[in-house]
Design a protein around this motif. Structure first.
Motif, PDB file in Angstrom:
ATOM      1  N   LEU A  29      -2.218  -9.449 -14.220  1.00  0.00           N
ATOM      2  CA  LEU A  29      -1.696 -10.494 -13.350  1.00  0.00           C
ATOM      3  C   LEU A  29      -1.817 -11.885 -13.962  1.00  0.00           C
ATOM      4  O   LEU A  29      -1.023 -12.771 -13.633  1.00  0.00           O
ATOM      5  N   ALA A  41      -3.883  -5.976 -11.234  1.00  0.00           N
ATOM      6  CA  ALA A  41      -3.593  -5.268  -9.990  1.00  0.00           C
ATOM      7  C   ALA A  41      -3.877  -3.789 -10.210  1.00  0.00           C
ATOM      8  O   ALA A  41      -3.483  -3.218 -11.235  1.00  0.00           O
ATOM      9  N   MET A  44       0.814  -2.193  -9.327  1.00  0.00           N
ATOM     10  CA  MET A  44       1.864  -3.169  -9.057  1.00  0.00           C
ATOM     11  C   MET A  44       3.130  -2.414  -8.655  1.00  0.00           C
ATOM     12  O   MET A  44       3.517  -1.446  -9.310  1.00  0.00           O
ATOM     13  N   THR A  67      -1.144  -6.448  -1.055  1.00  0.00           N
ATOM     14  CA  THR A  67      -1.120  -7.878  -1.308  1.00  0.00           C
ATOM     15  C   THR A  67       0.245  -8.234  -1.879  1.00  0.00           C
ATOM     16  O   THR A  67       0.775  -7.509  -2.721  1.00  0.00           O
ATOM     17  N   VAL A  77      -5.893 -15.720  -8.702  1.00  0.00           N
ATOM     18  CA  VAL A  77      -6.319 -14.323  -8.745  1.00  0.00           C
ATOM     19  C   VAL A  77      -7.715 -14.273  -9.332  1.00  0.00           C
ATOM     20  O   VAL A  77      -7.943 -14.737 -10.456  1.00  0.00           O
ATOM     21  N   VAL A  82      -7.229  -7.191  -8.295  1.00  0.00           N
ATOM     22  CA  VAL A  82      -6.824  -6.982  -6.904  1.00  0.00           C
ATOM     23  C   VAL A  82      -6.751  -5.492  -6.613  1.00  0.00           C
ATOM     24  O   VAL A  82      -5.936  -4.781  -7.203  1.00  0.00           O
ATOM     25  N   VAL A  86      -0.342  -4.352  -5.249  1.00  0.00           N
ATOM     26  CA  VAL A  86       0.226  -5.701  -5.277  1.00  0.00           C
ATOM     27  C   VAL A  86       1.740  -5.550  -5.342  1.00  0.00           C
ATOM     28  O   VAL A  86       2.261  -4.879  -6.235  1.00  0.00           O
ATOM     29  N   ARG A  88       5.354  -7.296  -5.785  1.00  0.00           N
ATOM     30  CA  ARG A  88       6.031  -8.478  -6.311  1.00  0.00           C
ATOM     31  C   ARG A  88       7.533  -8.264  -6.236  1.00  0.00           C
ATOM     32  O   ARG A  88       8.074  -7.347  -6.868  1.00  0.00           O
TER      33      ARG A  88
END
Length: 311
Positions: A29, A41, A44, A67, A77, A82, A86, A88
């Motif tokens: 990240l 992450a 992702m 997230t 971050v 995380v 995650v 995106r």
């Protein structure tokens, strides 16, 4: 955990639902954040489109945390990364169209690009977006604003998907906008918006955008590794003025620094960790509180675990 069990224990990505988009395990990240710090992450997910996102969320086990990040311009971050998924949003959420005095934009569309499309179409009132270094999704979540205008001044409706995969639409009134905040539940992932401006001469709109760009360059460290405005303005006060008066301009923790150009910005001078930046921010808050009795509220969103914390 034994070495054998560590080798055989499945990764979270192995139990993810089938998608048309892209799933990546242990995705870095730091390279996508403006601060250039932070851990990975666990998984992702880049959905292909809103339907792909909805199907994924509907099938995702409830216990897996989710997230959402955009271009990570106002995000810190933490160094431990995380946990969970995650999300995106990418190209499937970046379309921008203008008709009449309306602009429709995907949540991944850059605010600057939305302002430029509106300008070219002769739609005024959206040029403030050119002063916000983020995406429409982030602007919806935090009622993003700059130079005297906010999202609540131009939003007609927003679309999103909740944690159960339901497709939702919110009117401007249902967004519950207040200063740098939306009352829409945190589990809703915005996917797009309908914005409305007024008919104006593109040259006049462009001149205002040029003025905004010049002001940003003169007053903000726009080319630095930063996260934008660090703290919200307290009622009736300016955060940067409080920080400056508390003696924090240029303050450092390691190679993290309070900007000398605009002291409501934190900088990674090169090699800072997320912990350095967060520690610096907390020291600023402490000094401002000791001096003025005002506890500054973080505007930068901080996510993830500190280094060494267990997932």
């Amino acid at each position: 955990m034994t070495a054998l069990s560590a080798m055989t224990e499945p990764h979270l990505i192995d139990v993810m639902p089938r998608v048309r988009g892209r799933l990546t395990a242990d995705a870095p990240l730091a390279p996508v954040t403006w601060f250039r710090v932070g851990g990975p992450a666990e998984v992702m997910f880049r959905p292909a489109d809103a339907e792909d996102l909805a199907v994924f969320l509907d099938a995702l086990p409830d216990e897996v945390p989710v997230t959402v990040i955009g271009v990570a311009s106002n995000l810190l971050v933490r160094d431990g990364g995380v946990p969970g998924v995650v999300i995106r949003l990418g190209r499937g959420f970046a379309d921008i169209d203008a008709a009449g005095t309306d602009v429709t934009a995907g949540a991944a569309a850059l605010d600057l690009n939305v302002a430029a499309v509106a300008r070219d179409a002769g739609i005024g009132g959206l040029e403030f977006l050119s002063g916000i270094p983020g995406t429409i999704g982030g602007a919806l979540r935090m009622n993003g604003g700059a130079y005297g205008r906010e999202m609540r001044d131009v939003l007609i409706a927003a679309q999103g998907v909740d944690r159960r995969g339901a497709r939702l639409t919110f009117t401007a009134a249902e967004m519950g906008f207040t200063y740098r905040h939306s009352a829409v539940p945190d589990d809703v992932i915005f996917t797009g918006a309908l914005l409305r401006g007024t008919r104006e001469d593109p040259a006049v709109i462009g001149a205002r955008m040029d003025d905004i760009a010049a002001k940003r360059a003169d007053t903000q460290p726009v080319r630095a590794r930063t996260g934008g405005s660090t703290f919200k303005n307290p009622p009736g006060r300016k955060a940067w003025e409080l920080i400056d008066a508390a003696g924090c301009r240029g303050l450092t923790v390691g190679v993290a620094q309070v900007s000398e150009k605009h002291c409501n910005f934190l900088l990674n001078l090169g090699g800072a960790t997320a912990a350095d930046l967060e520690t610096l921010g907390e020291e600023v808050r402490r000094r401002v509180f000791d001096r003025f009795g005002i506890m500054l509220e973080w505007e930068i969103k901080r996510i993830g675990l500190a280094k060494g914390d267990a997932r």
